[in-house]
Design a protein around this motif. Structure first.
Motif, PDB file in Angstrom:
ATOM      1  N   TRP A 132     139.457  94.238  31.462  1.00  0.00           N
ATOM      2  CA  TRP A 132     139.487  92.924  30.824  1.00  0.00           C
ATOM      3  C   TRP A 132     138.944  91.850  31.771  1.00  0.00           C
ATOM      4  O   TRP A 132     138.132  91.021  31.376  1.00  0.00           O
ATOM      5  N   ALA A 133     139.387  91.885  33.023  1.00  0.00           N
ATOM      6  CA  ALA A 133     138.924  90.893  34.010  1.00  0.00           C
ATOM      7  C   ALA A 133     137.419  90.995  34.212  1.00  0.00           C
ATOM      8  O   ALA A 133     136.718  89.977  34.257  1.00  0.00           O
ATOM      9  N   TRP A 134     136.916  92.208  34.332  1.00  0.00           N
ATOM     10  CA  TRP A 134     135.481  92.401  34.546  1.00  0.00           C
ATOM     11  C   TRP A 134     134.689  91.903  33.340  1.00  0.00           C
ATOM     12  O   TRP A 134     133.712  91.179  33.482  1.00  0.00           O
ATOM     13  N   ASN A 135     135.132  92.309  32.152  1.00  0.00           N
ATOM     14  CA  ASN A 135     134.374  92.005  30.931  1.00  0.00           C
ATOM     15  C   ASN A 135     134.480  90.560  30.475  1.00  0.00           C
ATOM     16  O   ASN A 135     133.607  90.087  29.748  1.00  0.00           O
ATOM     17  N   THR A 136     135.533  89.863  30.832  1.00  0.00           N
ATOM     18  CA  THR A 136     135.729  88.506  30.315  1.00  0.00           C
ATOM     19  C   THR A 136     135.532  87.416  31.364  1.00  0.00           C
ATOM     20  O   THR A 136     135.607  86.238  31.023  1.00  0.00           O
ATOM     21  N   TRP A 137     135.305  87.778  32.605  1.00  0.00           N
ATOM     22  CA  TRP A 137     135.234  86.784  33.689  1.00  0.00           C
ATOM     23  C   TRP A 137     134.233  85.673  33.382  1.00  0.00           C
ATOM     24  O   TRP A 137     134.573  84.494  33.408  1.00  0.00           O
ATOM     25  N   GLU A 138     132.999  86.032  33.078  1.00  0.00           N
ATOM     26  CA  GLU A 138     131.961  85.023  32.838  1.00  0.00           C
ATOM     27  C   GLU A 138     132.259  84.185  31.597  1.00  0.00           C
ATOM     28  O   GLU A 138     132.149  82.959  31.614  1.00  0.00           O
ATOM     29  N   ARG A 139     132.666  84.858  30.519  1.00  0.00           N
ATOM     30  CA  ARG A 139     132.958  84.146  29.266  1.00  0.00           C
ATOM     31  C   ARG A 139     134.124  83.179  29.441  1.00  0.00           C
ATOM     32  O   ARG A 139     134.057  82.032  28.994  1.00  0.00           O
ATOM     33  N   ARG A 140     135.187  83.619  30.102  1.00  0.00           N
ATOM     34  CA  ARG A 140     136.351  82.741  30.308  1.00  0.00           C
ATOM     35  C   ARG A 140     135.988  81.517  31.142  1.00  0.00           C
ATOM     36  O   ARG A 140     136.455  80.423  30.876  1.00  0.00           O
ATOM     37  N   ARG A 141     135.180  81.724  32.159  1.00  0.00           N
ATOM     38  CA  ARG A 141     134.752  80.611  33.009  1.00  0.00           C
ATOM     39  C   ARG A 141     134.003  79.574  32.169  1.00  0.00           C
ATOM     40  O   ARG A 141     134.276  78.384  32.238  1.00  0.00           O
ATOM     41  N   ARG A 142     133.061  80.054  31.378  1.00  0.00           N
ATOM     42  CA  ARG A 142     132.266  79.156  30.531  1.00  0.00           C
ATOM     43  C   ARG A 142     133.146  78.448  29.495  1.00  0.00           C
ATOM     44  O   ARG A 142     133.069  77.227  29.323  1.00  0.00           O
ATOM     45  N   GLU A 143     134.006  79.213  28.812  1.00  0.00           N
ATOM     46  CA  GLU A 143     134.857  78.637  27.770  1.00  0.00           C
ATOM     47  C   GLU A 143     135.848  77.625  28.332  1.00  0.00           C
ATOM     48  O   GLU A 143     136.102  76.602  27.695  1.00  0.00           O
ATOM     49  N   THR A 144     136.403  77.894  29.494  1.00  0.00           N
ATOM     50  CA  THR A 144     137.350  76.944  30.088  1.00  0.00           C
ATOM     51  C   THR A 144     136.641  75.642  30.413  1.00  0.00           C
ATOM     52  O   THR A 144     137.155  74.559  30.117  1.00  0.00           O
ATOM     53  N   ALA A 145     135.456  75.731  31.001  1.00  0.00           N
ATOM     54  CA  ALA A 145     134.687  74.517  31.309  1.00  0.00           C
ATOM     55  C   ALA A 145     134.362  73.746  30.037  1.00  0.00           C
ATOM     56  O   ALA A 145     134.481  72.506  29.999  1.00  0.00           O
ATOM     57  N   GLU A 146     133.976  74.449  28.985  1.00  0.00           N
ATOM     58  CA  GLU A 146     133.650  73.788  27.711  1.00  0.00           C
ATOM     59  C   GLU A 146     134.879  73.119  27.112  1.00  0.00           C
ATOM     60  O   GLU A 146     134.806  71.988  26.624  1.00  0.00           O
ATOM     61  N   ARG A 147     136.018  73.797  27.144  1.00  0.00           N
ATOM     62  CA  ARG A 147     137.251  73.216  26.588  1.00  0.00           C
ATOM     63  C   ARG A 147     137.647  71.954  27.357  1.00  0.00           C
ATOM     64  O   ARG A 147     138.100  70.987  26.758  1.00  0.00           O
ATOM     65  N   LEU A 148     137.535  72.010  28.655  1.00  0.00           N
ATOM     66  CA  LEU A 148     137.925  70.854  29.466  1.00  0.00           C
ATOM     67  C   LEU A 148     137.005  69.657  29.243  1.00  0.00           C
ATOM     68  O   LEU A 148     137.412  68.519  29.473  1.00  0.00           O
TER      69      LEU A 148
END
Length: 195
Positions: A132-148
């Motif tokens: 999960w960490a490997w597969n979602t790392w990039e997406r989570r980073r992008r989504e968190t920045a977008e949400r903020l």
């Protein structure tokens, strides 16, 4: 203060959230502990309304520290939070942490939530935290920045930590905002009105 600690699996959210809660003498709310039931049954899949109800009930407190990234409650938590600590570490840091954590837990048979324990054969599951960490790392980073960057987050004090070495400074900033004085030894005390 109401603080939420976010980041991908294995970043160290729980460890840091517990540390903040102890430092500032705030209630600690672990979303994984609310979600995971006996037999690795997760409320977010099996009873999402109950998960949301339990989280809302826990957040009724005036001050708290929450850790986790659960989508069904994310907006509600972020709207109530005063501070957000984002563990935005590089992928090699995350992977080293999640792998060592998994091995440590599996070998020592550490009880997690509701009697659940990680097993080495769980590594084969697509939803295992390492994958999960490997597969979602990039997406989570992008989504968190977008949400903020979205409307509604402008009053949220965000501490974006890019390296584990930045944790000490973040703790100092949170302590100062809470009126807690930190000594050189890491000990804390509430500031008196005369200081």
């Amino acid at each position: 203060m109401r603080i939420v600690v976010v980041g991908t699996s294995g970043a160290g959210k729980t460890t840091l959230a517990r540390r903040i809660a102890a430092l500032l003498e705030l209630r600690y709310i672990e979303l994984d502990a609310i979600n995971w039931q006996s037999g690795w049954r997760d409320l977010t899949r099996h009873d999402p309304e109950e998960f949301v109800r339990r989280v809302n009930e826990a957040m009724q407190a005036e001050a708290w520290v929450v850790d986790g990234n659960y989508g069904p409650v994310r907006d509600r938590i972020w709207q109530r939070a005063t501070h957000l600590v984002w563990l935005d570490y590089e992928r090699p840091v995350i992977m080293a942490r999640v792998i060592s954590r998994t091995l440590f837990r599996a070998v020592l048979r550490t009880e997690l939530w509701a009697g659940n324990r990680e097993r080495l054969w769980h590594l084969l599951r697509p939803s295992h935290p390492i994958r999960w960490a490997w597969n979602t790392w990039e997406r989570r980073r992008r989504e968190t920045a977008e949400r903020l960057a979205q409307r509604g987050c402008e009053d949220l004090v965000v501490l974006r930590l890019r390296r584990p070495s930045e944790v000490s400074r973040a703790l100092e900033l949170l302590a100062k905002a809470a009126g807690v004085k930190m000594g050189h030894d890491g000990a804390t005390r509430r500031r008196s009105r005369l200081e």
